[in-house]
Structures are given as C-alpha cells and as structure tokens.
Design a protein around this motif. Structure first.
Motif, short mmCIF file in Angstrom:
data_model
loop_
_atom_site.label_atom_id
_atom_site.label_comp_id
_atom_site.label_asym_id
_atom_site.label_seq_id
_atom_site.Cartn_x
_atom_site.Cartn_y
_atom_site.Cartn_z
N ASN A 74 0.75 -1.11 0.03
CA ASN A 74 0.06 0.10 0.08
C ASN A 74 0.79 1.32 0.07
OD1 ASN A 74 -2.58 1.19 0.00
ND2 ASN A 74 -2.47 1.69 2.27
N ARG A 75 1.91 1.14 -0.61
CA ARG A 75 2.86 2.46 -0.90
C ARG A 75 2.55 2.95 -2.32
NH1 ARG A 75 7.23 -0.76 0.94
NH2 ARG A 75 7.91 -0.55 2.91
N SER A 76 2.81 4.46 -2.38
CA SER A 76 2.62 4.91 -3.67
C SER A 76 4.00 4.19 -4.56
CB SER A 76 2.76 6.47 -3.41
OG SER A 76 3.17 6.99 -4.88
N LEU A 77 3.49 4.16 -5.85
CA LEU A 77 4.69 3.48 -6.61
C LEU A 77 6.05 4.72 -6.55
CD1 LEU A 77 2.91 1.93 -9.69
CD2 LEU A 77 3.60 0.98 -7.55
N HIS A 78 5.72 5.74 -6.58
CA HIS A 78 6.67 7.04 -6.19
C HIS A 78 7.64 6.89 -5.20
CE1 HIS A 78 5.57 9.18 -9.71
NE2 HIS A 78 4.34 9.52 -9.42
N ASP A 79 7.09 6.03 -4.14
CA ASP A 79 8.05 5.76 -3.02
C ASP A 79 8.96 4.70 -3.08
OD1 ASP A 79 6.61 7.65 -1.63
OD2 ASP A 79 5.17 6.11 -0.51
N TYR A 80 8.97 3.99 -4.21
CA TYR A 80 9.94 3.04 -4.69
C TYR A 80 11.11 3.66 -5.42
CZ TYR A 80 6.70 -0.44 -2.93
OH TYR A 80 5.67 -1.19 -1.87
N VAL A 81 12.18 3.00 -5.43
CA VAL A 81 13.35 3.44 -6.54
C VAL A 81 13.24 2.05 -7.79
CG1 VAL A 81 15.33 3.42 -7.26
CG2 VAL A 81 14.76 4.37 -5.02
N PRO A 82 12.71 2.50 -8.83
CA PRO A 82 12.45 1.65 -10.06
C PRO A 82 13.76 1.04 -10.63
CG PRO A 82 11.95 3.92 -10.76
CD PRO A 82 12.43 4.11 -9.43
N PHE A 83 13.61 -0.01 -11.05
CA PHE A 83 14.81 -0.65 -11.80
C PHE A 83 14.23 -1.78 -13.15
CE2 PHE A 83 16.52 -0.20 -7.63
CZ PHE A 83 17.97 0.71 -7.87
N TYR A 84 14.59 -1.62 -14.08
CA TYR A 84 14.22 -2.38 -15.32
C TYR A 84 15.37 -3.67 -15.36
CZ TYR A 84 11.52 1.37 -16.87
OH TYR A 84 10.15 2.54 -16.94
N PHE A 85 14.75 -4.62 -15.87
CA PHE A 85 15.64 -5.73 -16.19
C PHE A 85 16.02 -5.52 -17.72
CE2 PHE A 85 12.11 -7.37 -13.33
CZ PHE A 85 12.88 -7.90 -12.49
N ASN A 86 15.22 -5.05 -18.58
CA ASN A 86 15.72 -4.70 -19.83
C ASN A 86 15.59 -3.32 -19.89
OD1 ASN A 86 16.33 -4.27 -22.57
ND2 ASN A 86 14.38 -5.34 -23.24
N PRO A 87 16.60 -2.45 -19.98
CA PRO A 87 16.63 -0.86 -19.93
C PRO A 87 16.22 -0.58 -21.32
CG PRO A 87 18.85 -1.58 -19.91
CD PRO A 87 18.08 -2.81 -19.90
N ARG A 88 16.54 -1.30 -22.43
CA ARG A 88 16.16 -0.84 -23.88
C ARG A 88 14.68 -1.10 -24.14
NH1 ARG A 88 16.76 -2.08 -29.17
NH2 ARG A 88 17.88 -0.78 -30.28
N ASN A 89 14.34 -0.15 -23.67
CA ASN A 89 12.56 -0.06 -23.69
C ASN A 89 12.05 1.27 -24.14
OD1 ASN A 89 12.53 1.40 -21.23
ND2 ASN A 89 12.55 -0.42 -20.11
#
Length: 216
Positions: A74-89
């Motif tokens: 129940n956190r805002s997604l903005h409260d996380y640091v996002p990481f991609y597995f495939n950055p070429r997106n």
C-alpha cells in the motif's frame, strides 16, 4: 548435493543467484540523466521527485499513473526506486530522443532483491493489467523472451503487450537512498561521456562502460 537441492536451494542468496541466472539480466538497471550522477554517488539513489534530483527524465503522463498504490504494501509507486531488467525499452527510447547521450544507465547489484518489501512486476508497474509479486522468486515465472525483445514492433505490427512486458521492473523501497556500494556499473552511450565521468569522479569499485547495445 542432490538434484532436488540444486533446483530448490534453501539459502536465499542461492535462490536469488539461481533466479538471476535463469533470467539473465546481470544487474538491475536504472536510467537517469548524467547530471544526476554526482548526487546519486553522494546521497544514494533516491525515489522520484527527491530534492537531490537535477534533471527529471520521466514521462509525465506515465508518471501521473504511478501515484497509485501497490497491492501488497500500500505504498505509492513513487515511494520506490524503480529498476528495469531490460533498459532498452520505450522509456529509454523517449528519454534518448529528448536528452540524447546524456542518458546513462546505472547497473546495481541484484542483492537489492534480498531486501524486505521489494516488488517484482511482469510489466510496466503503471499499467492496469501488470501483476505484482513481493518475492524475487517471481523471476522464475516471467517470460524473459518477451522482456528481452529487441522491439515492440513485430513484422511491422505494433505489439502493446510486448512493449509493456519489456518494461518489467523491480521496485525497491529506499527511504534513505540506495548506497553506491550496490552500484556495479555505469553504462554510457559514447566514449566521450565515459571519459568525462571517469575524469570527474573517484569511482573505486564502480566500472564505467561504453555499451551502445543497451541504447537506441
């Protein structure tokens, strides 16, 4: 060690290593503007909208949807640091069109997935049909062939499902920032940007690599 033990290691570190090997992503990737690097190294990698950010590369339309709360903690997604597995997106494609070679990709240790209350998704976290898991073992269930597609257009046909799967991500809670001891590699588009970073910063264990294959 018998076959069953090899397939189902009891140690969480072993489980994570097996999951990462199965997925084949090496490091967790976070894209940013090169002007943000100094504060990231000083203060850690922070969640969106932090006071240390010099340049915001996010897509505002998509970012508005990330104000929603996740289904597990129940956190805002903005409260996380996002990481991609495939950055070429698709996000990288837009960011490069706007900022060109000033976009860099930071590769962090997968050990971040051992932290508490992490999330793993099978698509862009901002999309309504994306599934979330609070276990890194969900990495065994993701369609990695889809995630690591080279394009979201197949045979000249736009494939929105593939586009979203390519943006599968992990979300890491980091109220104090993610320290640079987790940072393994800085990926650059050009030798010029690589040289500037190496001359400007004392990076210690952090490698700086020019890898055009990760970019458009």
């Amino acid at each position: 060690m018998n076959t069953a033990q090899k397939q189902h290691p009891q140690n969480r570190q072993q489980q994570l290593s097996l999951a990462v090997e199965n997925a084949g992503f090496g490091t967790l990737k976070h894209m940013t503007h090169a002007s943000n690097l100094e504060n990231i190294l000083k203060h850690g990698l922070q969640s969106h909208g932090n006071r240390f950010q010099q340049k915001d590369i996010s897509n505002q339309t998509v970012n508005d949807r990330r104000s929603r709360r996740d289904p597990h903690f129940n956190r805002s997604l903005h409260d996380y640091v996002p990481f991609y597995f495939n950055p070429r997106n698709a996000m990288l494609y837009k960011a490069q069109n706007e900022f060109d070679d000033r976009i860099i990709i930071l590769g962090y240790s997968p050990e971040l997935l051992l932290q508490n209350e992490i999330l793993v998704t099978n698509g862009n976290a901002a999309c309504d049909d994306t599934l979330y898991s609070k276990s890194f073992n969900y990495l065994f269930e993701i369609d990695w062939d889809m995630v690591f597609s080279t394009s979201w257009c197949q045979g000249g046909v736009y494939d929105n499902e593939r586009k979203q799967k390519m943006m599968s991500e992990t979300l890491i809670p980091a109220p104090q920032g993610i320290g640079k001891h987790y940072l393994r590699t800085i990926y650059c588009q050009t030798e010029q940007i690589k040289s500037i970073i190496e001359k400007h910063f004392s990076l210690g264990h952090i490698n700086v690599v020019c890898d055009a294959s990760l970019f458009f």
